[in-house]
Design a protein around this motif. Structure first.
Motif, PDB file in Angstrom:
ATOM      1  N   GLN A  54      41.168  37.790  33.543  1.00 61.86           N
ATOM      2  CA  GLN A  54      40.174  38.850  33.302  1.00 61.86           C
ATOM      3  C   GLN A  54      40.139  39.749  34.635  1.00 61.86           C
ATOM      4  O   GLN A  54      40.116  40.837  34.669  1.00 61.86           O
ATOM      5  N   VAL A  55      40.043  38.944  35.923  1.00 60.69           N
ATOM      6  CA  VAL A  55      39.871  39.811  37.072  1.00 60.69           C
ATOM      7  C   VAL A  55      41.041  40.425  37.406  1.00 60.69           C
ATOM      8  O   VAL A  55      41.073  41.709  37.756  1.00 60.69           O
TER       9      VAL A  55
ATOM     10  N   SER B 144      43.876  45.486  38.282  1.00 63.87           N
ATOM     11  CA  SER B 144      44.995  46.340  38.138  1.00 63.87           C
ATOM     12  C   SER B 144      44.439  47.753  37.642  1.00 63.87           C
ATOM     13  O   SER B 144      45.072  48.684  37.834  1.00 63.87           O
ATOM     14  N   GLN B 145      43.424  47.822  37.046  1.00 60.09           N
ATOM     15  CA  GLN B 145      42.895  49.280  36.642  1.00 60.09           C
ATOM     16  C   GLN B 145      41.795  49.793  37.675  1.00 60.09           C
ATOM     17  O   GLN B 145      41.994  51.185  38.012  1.00 60.09           O
ATOM     18  N   ARG B 146      41.115  49.114  38.322  1.00 59.54           N
ATOM     19  CA  ARG B 146      40.082  49.454  39.411  1.00 59.54           C
ATOM     20  C   ARG B 146      40.210  48.481  40.505  1.00 59.54           C
ATOM     21  O   ARG B 146      39.670  47.646  40.807  1.00 59.54           O
TER      22      ARG B 146
ATOM     23  N   ALA C 128      44.608  36.514  42.262  1.00 59.00           N
ATOM     24  CA  ALA C 128      44.597  37.560  41.307  1.00 59.00           C
ATOM     25  C   ALA C 128      44.465  39.168  41.699  1.00 59.00           C
ATOM     26  O   ALA C 128      44.565  40.069  40.976  1.00 59.00           O
ATOM     27  N   GLY C 129      44.496  39.018  43.232  1.00 57.15           N
ATOM     28  CA  GLY C 129      44.596  40.228  43.697  1.00 57.15           C
ATOM     29  C   GLY C 129      43.417  40.842  44.425  1.00 57.15           C
ATOM     30  O   GLY C 129      43.439  41.915  44.970  1.00 57.15           O
ATOM     31  N   ALA C 130      42.172  40.071  44.521  1.00 58.01           N
ATOM     32  CA  ALA C 130      41.049  40.231  45.214  1.00 58.01           C
ATOM     33  C   ALA C 130      41.285  40.293  46.641  1.00 58.01           C
ATOM     34  O   ALA C 130      41.799  39.348  47.283  1.00 58.01           O
TER      35      ALA C 130
END
Length: 148
Positions: free
Chosen positions: A96-97, A102-104, A132-134
């Motif tokens: 979910q994160v 990926s959108q914001r 997750a990309g944080a």
């Protein structure tokens, strides 16, 4: 009678080979030393943290925050903006994160951990959020009780 009773004198040529056996012995000793000491190394430093209050984090009004909470039982909850959720697994939270980021990409991610949850659970959560990309994760705390 020049050569009687004497062996003819031979010139010895210098030896052009290097004996590497001592170097191999030293290398094997060092290998054993490193193999024995490597498991003893730790990835952290023991510190005594000071007890103090911290200033609140300034949040931008146009940036939506993502809060991931961990309760005392180790269950994860994902809160995006004002919307809370049901208990989730770590993989579901990570998915979910990753979708939200990926959108914001400029969303702020905050972690709220229960006081009695195992430290390893929070560390695994932070590692999963990073995967997750944080790019950065903030920790939410309560102000200490000033009444003795």
């Amino acid at each position: 009678m020049k050569g009687m009773g004497m062996m003819p004198q031979q010139r010895r040529r210098p030896m052009s080979e290097i004996n590497v056996v001592p170097y191999i012995d030293v290398m094997l000793v060092l290998l054993v030393i490193f193999m024995v000491t490597a498991p003893m190394l730790t990835q952290g430093v023991k510190v005594d943290l000071p007890e103090t209050t911290s200033d609140p984090i300034q949040q931008d009004k146009d940036v939506e925050s993502i809060t991931v909470s961990v309760d005392a039982n180790g269950a994860y909850y994902l809160e995006v903006g004002d919307r809370g959720g049901d208990p989730m697994s770590l993989d579901e939270v990570t998915d979910q994160v990753a979708k939200i980021l990926s959108q914001r990409a400029n969303s702020e991610i905050m972690v709220r951990g229960d006081e009695f949850v195992d430290y390893g659970v929070v560390v695994r959560l932070m590692a999963a959020l990073q995967a997750a990309g944080a790019s950065g994760v903030g920790l939410i705390t309560d102000m200490p009780d000033t009444n003795p």
